[in-house]
Design an enzyme around this catalytic site. Structure first.
Site, PDB file in Angstrom:
ATOM      1  N   CYS A   1       0.529  -1.121  -0.126  1.00  0.00           N
ATOM      2  CA  CYS A   1       0.158  -0.061   0.064  1.00  0.00           C
ATOM      3  C   CYS A   1       0.908   0.863  -0.188  1.00  0.00           C
ATOM      4  CB  CYS A   1      -0.883  -0.017   1.242  1.00  0.00           C
ATOM      5  SG  CYS A   1      -1.714  -1.746   1.640  1.00  0.00           S
TER       6      CYS A   1
ATOM      7  N   ASN B   1      -1.368   1.567   5.508  1.00  0.00           N
ATOM      8  CA  ASN B   1      -0.258   0.482   5.129  1.00  0.00           C
ATOM      9  C   ASN B   1       1.068  -0.138   5.966  1.00  0.00           C
ATOM     10  OD1 ASN B   1       2.827   1.508   3.665  1.00  0.00           O
ATOM     11  ND2 ASN B   1       2.423  -0.436   3.583  1.00  0.00           N
ATOM     12  N   GLY B   2       0.432  -2.031   6.132  1.00  0.00           N
ATOM     13  CA  GLY B   2       1.532  -2.226   6.651  1.00  0.00           C
ATOM     14  C   GLY B   2       0.662  -3.104   6.935  1.00  0.00           C
TER      15      GLY B   2
ATOM     16  N   CYS C   1      14.260  -3.797   9.893  1.00  0.00           N
ATOM     17  CA  CYS C   1      14.140  -4.978   9.867  1.00  0.00           C
ATOM     18  C   CYS C   1      15.054  -5.182   8.685  1.00  0.00           C
ATOM     19  CB  CYS C   1      13.164  -5.469   9.494  1.00  0.00           C
ATOM     20  SG  CYS C   1      12.189  -6.859   9.555  1.00  0.00           S
TER      21      CYS C   1
ATOM     22  N   TYR D   1      14.239  -2.070  -2.932  1.00  0.00           N
ATOM     23  CA  TYR D   1      13.823  -2.375  -4.319  1.00  0.00           C
ATOM     24  C   TYR D   1      12.987  -1.703  -3.381  1.00  0.00           C
ATOM     25  CZ  TYR D   1      10.228  -4.525  -6.521  1.00  0.00           C
ATOM     26  OH  TYR D   1       9.025  -4.628  -8.097  1.00  0.00           O
TER      27      TYR D   1
ATOM     28  N   CYS E   1       7.456 -12.192   4.832  1.00  0.00           N
ATOM     29  CA  CYS E   1       7.605 -11.169   5.899  1.00  0.00           C
ATOM     30  C   CYS E   1       5.927 -11.087   5.876  1.00  0.00           C
ATOM     31  CB  CYS E   1       6.927  -9.456   4.555  1.00  0.00           C
ATOM     32  SG  CYS E   1       6.771  -8.194   5.208  1.00  0.00           S
TER      33      CYS E   1
ATOM     34  N   CYS F   1      12.015  -1.033   7.825  1.00  0.00           N
ATOM     35  CA  CYS F   1      11.979  -1.965   6.174  1.00  0.00           C
ATOM     36  C   CYS F   1      13.716  -1.294   5.341  1.00  0.00           C
ATOM     37  CB  CYS F   1      11.073  -2.518   6.026  1.00  0.00           C
ATOM     38  SG  CYS F   1      11.345  -3.883   4.162  1.00  0.00           S
TER      39      CYS F   1
ATOM     40  N   ASP G   1      20.290  -7.451 -11.023  1.00  0.00           N
ATOM     41  CA  ASP G   1      18.724  -7.564 -10.321  1.00  0.00           C
ATOM     42  C   ASP G   1      19.085  -7.079  -8.693  1.00  0.00           C
ATOM     43  OD1 ASP G   1      16.897  -6.962 -10.095  1.00  0.00           O
ATOM     44  OD2 ASP G   1      16.017  -9.155 -10.674  1.00  0.00           O
ATOM     45  N   ASP G   2      18.134  -6.975  -7.904  1.00  0.00           N
ATOM     46  CA  ASP G   2      17.790  -6.380  -6.164  1.00  0.00           C
ATOM     47  C   ASP G   2      18.031  -7.751  -5.535  1.00  0.00           C
ATOM     48  OD1 ASP G   2      15.175  -6.140  -7.916  1.00  0.00           O
ATOM     49  OD2 ASP G   2      14.952  -5.924  -5.234  1.00  0.00           O
TER      50      ASP G   2
ATOM     51  N   CYS H   1      13.277 -10.975   6.458  1.00  0.00           N
ATOM     52  CA  CYS H   1      13.051 -12.489   5.188  1.00  0.00           C
ATOM     53  C   CYS H   1      14.441 -12.414   4.902  1.00  0.00           C
ATOM     54  CB  CYS H   1      12.974 -11.123   4.214  1.00  0.00           C
ATOM     55  SG  CYS H   1      12.748  -9.865   4.207  1.00  0.00           S
TER      56      CYS H   1
ATOM     57  N   GLY I   1       1.441   0.222  -5.024  1.00  0.00           N
ATOM     58  CA  GLY I   1      -0.056  -0.302  -4.847  1.00  0.00           C
ATOM     59  C   GLY I   1      -0.741  -0.293  -5.764  1.00  0.00           C
TER      60      GLY I   1
ATOM     61  N   SER J   1      14.463  -2.513 -11.678  1.00  0.00           N
ATOM     62  CA  SER J   1      14.694  -3.101 -10.091  1.00  0.00           C
ATOM     63  C   SER J   1      16.506  -3.092  -9.925  1.00  0.00           C
ATOM     64  CB  SER J   1      14.373  -4.609  -9.404  1.00  0.00           C
ATOM     65  OG  SER J   1      14.278  -5.971 -11.044  1.00  0.00           O
TER      66      SER J   1
END
Ligand code: SF4
Length: 488
Positions: free
Chosen positions: A24, A126-127, A457, A266, A406, A260, A369-370, A460, A50, A307
């Site tokens: 979002c 958002n979240g 964070c 990205y 995530c 994050c 790439d990322d 992931c 989004g 990306s």
């Protein structure tokens, strides 16, 4: 077996993109003529956060009802001049949403609107709230009726039940019960309220435009409408803007910031500034670090657009290998297109990418790439580059292997679907048909992260989750209603 339109769209989407997706973006305007048009432009700049649905709620004032328009699709498709003219008033909030196919429905489109005993409220979030489902079950047990499957509706339900007097006090009361990530904007009859969770998982910036206040997920939205970036909403801060005056509240217990890191890698636009740091600079530093960690003898550095673009520039700078945009991306690909009956080889990836043969023939290529999620698209791109005549293809990834999902507002596949969860780097290299594969190390990422001067964070990549998700139980059902498209 014949595929439904939705299944075909999902398949095509999987071929076109293989990334984690932000879920979002939010925007809020207070005290500006044509607030809805500014919110529209803000959402336009946040479209990368989004693409499934978009919505704006405006407040026409003088005790008139709030005006709302939400729709499925891109911002430019959901709104037109006539609709924006009807979204009157000097205050507005907006939302863009990404969701998986199962959760993609107009009923989940935001902002959410509710009539409460403290007046009409509209909320855009958002979240992801990690304990939303247990609270939802508890509220349903006490008779609450939910009209969406979105976790964000729990905020509205808790707020409506709060015994506090002011809307902002009720919002704080509701958020106090919730865990996880929230960067949100809420509009009441006379105020715009913005709040960020105590760990600050998602970004939220504060700007000014000719005396008006602007809140947006990223500063690129402020840039588009000509607003100045005043500062970011701090982790744990609640900002109340009423009749043009801003009040900052700190109602929550202080926590360690865990912003994050994937926003820097990205999700966010490279022209955005997150917590005082330019995304572009950070991505370049990732590329430089990657070049130091995984050097290779090669002739050209080629980014996967868009990306891998900025990290590839950093890799090229550090390694001294020339940077070439030898993969051209079609930016106008939509989710549905028609393939001829005679199937075309590698059609899915070719729709989005094509290789510049003249740059690649006989060359040793570093492809940057990322991240790698499932690995499907990148494997096809490696083969595309080989088919264009490259002698060697060396994959370099500007983040560590993605090994976990995530829980904080990003749409991710299950752990089992992540290629790095099931396979070693050498196995992934072989699957992708690359001559070598080098990921940025977790240590390298964390070293780059020290320049951010705030905690982050990286769960992931590290599997070290700062907030454990609650036992969710079965997801909420919305089986008795289904949205019907006008062209279905
Ligand atoms: Fe970002 Fe952490 Fe989610 Fe990974 S797990 S996408 S770093 S919030």
């Amino acid at each position: 077996m014949e595929m439904s339109r939705e299944e075909l769209a999902a398949l095509v989407e999987a071929h076109l993109d293989d990334h984690f997706h932000d879920e979002c973006g939010v925007v809020g305007i207070h005290g500006a003529p044509e607030a809805a048009k500014l919110a529209y432009l803000g959402l336009y700049a946040l479209q990368h956060r989004g693409q499934e649905s978009a919505g704006i709620v405006s407040n026409p004032g003088s005790h008139r009802p709030q005006a709302v328009h939400r729709g499925m699709g891109l911002v430019a498709d959901v709104f037109n001049e006539r609709i924006l003219e009807q979204l009157e008033g000097r205050n507005a909030i907006g939302h863009v949403r990404y969701s998986t196919a199962g959760g993609s429905s107009l009923v989940n489109a935001q902002p959410f609107c509710a009539t409460t005993d403290v007046g009409a409220i509209a909320l855009a979030h958002n979240g992801n709230l990690v304990n939303a489902f247990p609270i939802r079950r508890e509220l349903e047990g006490r008779g609450a009726i939910f009209s969406t499957t979105a976790d964000s509706e729990v905020i509205v339900q808790l707020l409506a039940r709060s015994r506090e007097q002011l809307p902002e006090e009720r919002l704080i009361d509701a958020l106090s019960r919730l865990k996880g990530a929230w960067s949100l904007v809420m509009m009441t009859a006379d105020a715009l309220i913005a709040a960020r969770d105590p760990r600050g998982f998602r970004p939220l910036s504060l700007g000014r435009l000719d005396g008006a206040w602007v809140i947006a997920s990223e500063t690129c939205a402020l840039d588009l409408i000509g607003a100045t970036h005043e500062r970011d909403i701090e982790p744990g801060e609640v900002v109340v803007i009423r009749r043009g005056r801003l009040r900052s509240l700190r109602p929550f217990r202080t926590e360690r910031t865990t912003f994050c890191i994937f926003e820097h890698i990205y999700f966010a636009r490279p022209d955005s500034n997150l917590n005082g740091h330019t995304v572009y600079d950070f991505r370049k530093e990732l590329g430089r670090t990657l070049a130091r960690e995984h050097p290779v003898a090669a002739d050209v550095v080629v980014p996967v657009l868009d990306s891998g673009n900025t990290a590839a520039l950093g890799f090229a700078e550090e390694s001294g290998i020339p940077y070439e945009q030898a993969l051209i991306r079609n930016h106008y690909v939509r989710r549905t297109f028609i393939e001829p009956a005679q199937s075309i080889r590698h059609f899915g990836v070719k729709v989005k990418h094509n290789a510049v043969r003249g740059v690649l023939v006989g060359k040793r290529v570093v492809l940057v790439d990322d991240s790698i999620v499932r690995g499907t698209t990148l494997t096809k791109i490696v083969n595309l580059i080989r088919a264009a005549g490259a002698r060697e293809v060396h994959l370099r990834i500007s983040s560590p292997p993605t090994i976990g999902p995530c829980h904080y507002g990003i749409d991710t596949p299950t752990r089992e679907e992540l290629i790095a969860h099931n396979h070693s780097t050498e196995e992934i290299r072989a699957i992708m048909n690359a001559d070598s594969l080098g990921y940025l190390t977790l240590e390298g990422l964390r070293r780059c992260g020290t320049r951010l001067k705030h905690g982050f964070c990286d769960a992931c990549f590290s599997d070290e989750y700062p907030v454990e998700p609650a036992d969710e139980g079965p997801p909420p059902q919305l089986s008795l209603f289904r949205a019907v498209d006008e062209d279905a």
